[in-house]
Design an enzyme around this catalytic site. Structure first.
Site, PDB file in Angstrom:
ATOM      1  N   SER A  67       0.680  -1.260   0.041  1.00 36.27           N
ATOM      2  CA  SER A  67       0.136  -0.050   0.095  1.00 36.27           C
ATOM      3  C   SER A  67       0.921   1.250   0.159  1.00 36.27           C
ATOM      4  O   SER A  67       1.945   0.951   0.607  1.00 36.27           O
ATOM      5  CB  SER A  67      -0.874  -0.140   1.180  1.00 36.27           C
ATOM      6  OG  SER A  67      -1.518   1.126   1.240  1.00 36.27           O
ATOM      7  N   LYS A 118       3.152  -3.001   5.947  1.00 39.05           N
ATOM      8  CA  LYS A 118       3.194  -3.015   4.740  1.00 39.05           C
ATOM      9  C   LYS A 118       4.676  -2.827   4.364  1.00 39.05           C
ATOM     10  O   LYS A 118       5.270  -3.253   3.385  1.00 39.05           O
ATOM     11  CB  LYS A 118       2.309  -2.164   3.922  1.00 39.05           C
ATOM     12  CG  LYS A 118       0.744  -2.451   4.134  1.00 39.05           C
ATOM     13  CD  LYS A 118       0.411  -3.857   3.228  1.00 39.05           C
ATOM     14  CE  LYS A 118      -0.916  -4.144   3.063  1.00 39.05           C
ATOM     15  NZ  LYS A 118      -1.101  -5.574   2.576  1.00 39.05           N
ATOM     16  N   TYR A 168      -0.761  -0.098  10.041  1.00 41.57           N
ATOM     17  CA  TYR A 168      -0.868  -0.849   8.737  1.00 41.57           C
ATOM     18  C   TYR A 168       0.340  -0.600   7.903  1.00 41.57           C
ATOM     19  O   TYR A 168       0.896  -1.279   7.242  1.00 41.57           O
ATOM     20  CB  TYR A 168      -2.071  -0.436   8.300  1.00 41.57           C
ATOM     21  CG  TYR A 168      -2.306  -0.727   6.730  1.00 41.57           C
ATOM     22  CD1 TYR A 168      -2.715  -1.916   6.417  1.00 41.57           C
ATOM     23  CD2 TYR A 168      -2.541   0.323   5.725  1.00 41.57           C
ATOM     24  CE1 TYR A 168      -3.063  -2.332   5.138  1.00 41.57           C
ATOM     25  CE2 TYR A 168      -2.961  -0.139   4.618  1.00 41.57           C
ATOM     26  CZ  TYR A 168      -3.269  -1.281   4.254  1.00 41.57           C
ATOM     27  OH  TYR A 168      -3.520  -1.686   2.947  1.00 41.57           O
TER      28      TYR A 168
HETATM   29  N1  NAP Z   1      -8.597  -1.277  -1.336  1.00 44.01           N
HETATM   30  C1  NAP Z   1      -7.615  -0.337  -1.160  1.00 44.01           C
HETATM   31  O1  NAP Z   1      -7.868   0.760  -1.479  1.00 44.01           O
HETATM   32  C2  NAP Z   1      -6.382  -0.975  -1.040  1.00 44.01           C
HETATM   33  C3  NAP Z   1      -5.035  -0.084  -0.903  1.00 44.01           C
HETATM   34  C4  NAP Z   1      -3.931  -0.546  -0.871  1.00 44.01           C
HETATM   35  C5  NAP Z   1      -3.773  -1.781  -0.431  1.00 44.01           C
HETATM   36  N2  NAP Z   1      -4.915  -2.786  -0.493  1.00 44.01           N
HETATM   37  C6  NAP Z   1      -4.398  -4.108   0.238  1.00 44.01           C
HETATM   38  O2  NAP Z   1      -4.904  -4.814  -1.041  1.00 44.01           O
HETATM   39  C7  NAP Z   1      -5.346  -6.061  -0.318  1.00 44.01           C
HETATM   40  C8  NAP Z   1      -6.595  -6.549  -0.671  1.00 44.01           C
HETATM   41  O3  NAP Z   1      -7.492  -5.359  -0.211  1.00 44.01           O
HETATM   42  P1  NAP Z   1      -9.068  -5.288  -0.594  1.00 44.01           P
HETATM   43  O4  NAP Z   1      -9.367  -3.823  -0.587  1.00 44.01           O
HETATM   44  O5  NAP Z   1      -9.452  -6.062  -1.773  1.00 44.01           O
HETATM   45  O6  NAP Z   1      -9.821  -5.968   0.761  1.00 44.01           O
HETATM   46  P2  NAP Z   1     -11.150  -6.630   1.082  1.00 44.01           P
HETATM   47  O7  NAP Z   1     -12.148  -6.125   0.007  1.00 44.01           O
HETATM   48  O8  NAP Z   1     -11.240  -6.711   2.557  1.00 44.01           O
HETATM   49  O9  NAP Z   1     -10.750  -8.220   0.746  1.00 44.01           O
HETATM   50  C9  NAP Z   1      -9.747  -8.907   1.586  1.00 44.01           C
HETATM   51  C10 NAP Z   1      -9.598 -10.255   1.131  1.00 44.01           C
HETATM   52  O10 NAP Z   1      -8.592 -10.829   2.168  1.00 44.01           O
HETATM   53  C11 NAP Z   1      -9.298 -11.948   3.122  1.00 44.01           C
HETATM   54  N3  NAP Z   1      -8.843 -11.535   4.569  1.00 44.01           N
HETATM   55  C12 NAP Z   1      -8.943 -10.837   5.387  1.00 44.01           C
HETATM   56  N4  NAP Z   1      -8.200 -11.063   6.400  1.00 44.01           N
HETATM   57  C13 NAP Z   1      -8.413 -12.492   6.316  1.00 44.01           C
HETATM   58  C14 NAP Z   1      -7.424 -13.368   7.057  1.00 44.01           C
HETATM   59  N5  NAP Z   1      -7.215 -12.852   8.652  1.00 44.01           N
HETATM   60  N6  NAP Z   1      -7.441 -14.689   6.832  1.00 44.01           N
HETATM   61  C15 NAP Z   1      -7.674 -15.127   5.650  1.00 44.01           C
HETATM   62  N7  NAP Z   1      -8.077 -14.219   4.811  1.00 44.01           N
HETATM   63  C16 NAP Z   1      -8.437 -12.829   5.162  1.00 44.01           C
HETATM   64  C17 NAP Z   1     -11.108 -11.443   3.023  1.00 44.01           C
HETATM   65  O11 NAP Z   1     -11.896 -12.409   3.164  1.00 44.01           O
HETATM   66  P3  NAP Z   1     -12.665 -12.666   4.879  1.00 44.01           P
HETATM   67  O12 NAP Z   1     -12.796 -11.279   5.343  1.00 44.01           O
HETATM   68  O13 NAP Z   1     -13.602 -13.664   4.650  1.00 44.01           O
HETATM   69  O14 NAP Z   1     -11.250 -13.299   5.653  1.00 44.01           O
HETATM   70  C18 NAP Z   1     -11.164 -11.062   1.606  1.00 44.01           C
HETATM   71  O15 NAP Z   1     -10.985 -12.210   0.778  1.00 44.01           O
HETATM   72  C19 NAP Z   1      -5.054  -5.942   1.035  1.00 44.01           C
HETATM   73  O16 NAP Z   1      -3.558  -6.575   1.385  1.00 44.01           O
HETATM   74  C20 NAP Z   1      -4.958  -4.544   1.216  1.00 44.01           C
HETATM   75  O17 NAP Z   1      -4.084  -4.486   2.524  1.00 44.01           O
HETATM   76  C21 NAP Z   1      -5.891  -2.269  -0.672  1.00 44.01           C
END
Ligand code: NAP
Length: 266
Positions: free
Chosen positions: A147, A164, A160
């Site tokens: 991130s 990261k 966080y």
């Molecule tokens: N969206 C953004 O703006 C953004 C920006 C920078 C970086 N990121 C990074 O991108 C990645 C995906 O983010 P996203 O926005 O797509 O998040 P999301 O919509 O919350 O999806 C997260 C996924 O990870 C799974 N997960 C979360 N905690 C978990 C755990 N303890 N064990 C196993 N699975 C787990 C969730 O399923 P369950 O909850 O059912 O476990 C879900 O499948 C993350 O690493 C996040 O830090 C996102």
């Protein structure tokens, strides 16, 4: 002028079947960015196993789903063993599961540091330790999803950002260690992408600090030179390229994908 159809119109089709027969694991593949990545890898011909804790109604059809809590050692071990068994080997690891569930001063976050480090950093370390040895005979690719919280000082996100940052440093170091085995290691450093997590984050931030969730969305978009939040497919396109043979000379890199946001910071 912002083109609202930019995510539709600017896509050029990637070679189909370019990942035919490759065996991929995508953590957090049940929704958001992970689901988009899993879908793209399947489209490219890979066999894909995904994981998440909860149900996976939005998981891409064709992906095998293994429920597991990857913030624990046992959860990672279970996922690694099951995925290896289902796939018969592993060529691609996408460490995507992660996120931020608290948005307060780090001085108030005593209890959340461990979980944040576990899911954003140690889950990848543990999964790679379990699966990379399987890759050593034939090569492969490891991707870490990071991130832009690592780049600038964002209030209330230090736990966080620190997790990261550890992931990015580890990713770079791992690339050097694994290059002689023909295993590439990259990280992608993401700006604001519209996913279930980003919607939840806006709601939590407004609950804690006041304001309006729609205004916050507009504010986030206005801070991005390309004028919109990312779409999960923007990230999936990049990851699909990075794990393909087209990226065969890319390793140790941290690719920023943020609509130009960090480039515009002074
Ligand atoms: N969206 C953004 O703006 C953004 C920006 C920078 C970086 N990121 C990074 O991108 C990645 C995906 O983010 P996203 O926005 O797509 O998040 P999301 O919509 O919350 O999806 C997260 C996924 O990870 C799974 N997960 C979360 N905690 C978990 C755990 N303890 N064990 C196993 N699975 C787990 C969730 O399923 P369950 O909850 O059912 O476990 C879900 O499948 C993350 O690493 C996040 O830090 C996102």
């Amino acid at each position: 002028m912002v083109d609202p159809m930019a995510t539709e119109n600017s896509r050029t089709p990637a070679p189909s079947g370019e990942l035919a027969g490759r065996r991929a694991v995508v953590t957090g593949g049940s929704r958001g960015i992970g689901a988009a990545i899993a879908r793209d890898l399947l489209d490219a011909g890979a066999h894909v196993v995904i994981s998440a804790r909860g149900e996976a109604p939005d998981a891409p059809p064709g992906a095998a789903f293994v429920p597991a809590d990857l913030s624990t050692r046992d959860g990672v071990r279970h996922f690694a063993d099951t995925a290896r068994e289902l796939l018969g080997g592993v060529d691609i690891i996408v460490n995507n599961a992660g996120g931020c569930r608290s948005f307060q001063s780090v001085l108030e976050l005593e209890n959340d540091w461990q979980y944040t480090m576990d899911i954003n950093f140690l889950a990848a370390v543990r999964l790679n330790a379990a699966l990379v040895p399987v890759m050593r005979e034939h090569g492969g690719v490891v991707v870490h999803v990071s991130s832009i919280a690592t780049v600038a000082a964002y209030p209330n996100l230090l736990h966080y950002a620190a997790a990261k940052s550890a992931l990015e440093t580890y990713s770079k170091g791992l690339s050097a260690e694994l290059a002689p085995d023909g295993i590439r290691v990259v990280s992608v450093c993401l700006g604001n992408v519209e996913t279930p997590a980003s919607k939840t984050a806006r709601t939590r931030i407004v609950e804690l600090h006041g304001g309006d969730a729609d205004d916050l969305t507009g504010q986030w978009a206005a801070e991005i030179p390309l004028g919109r939040l990312g779409d999960p497919r923007d990230i999936a396109d990049a990851v699909r390229f990075l794990v393909s043979p087209r990226a065969s000379w890319i390793t140790g890199s941290n690719i920023v994908i943020d609509g130009g946001k960090t480039a515009s910071l002074c």
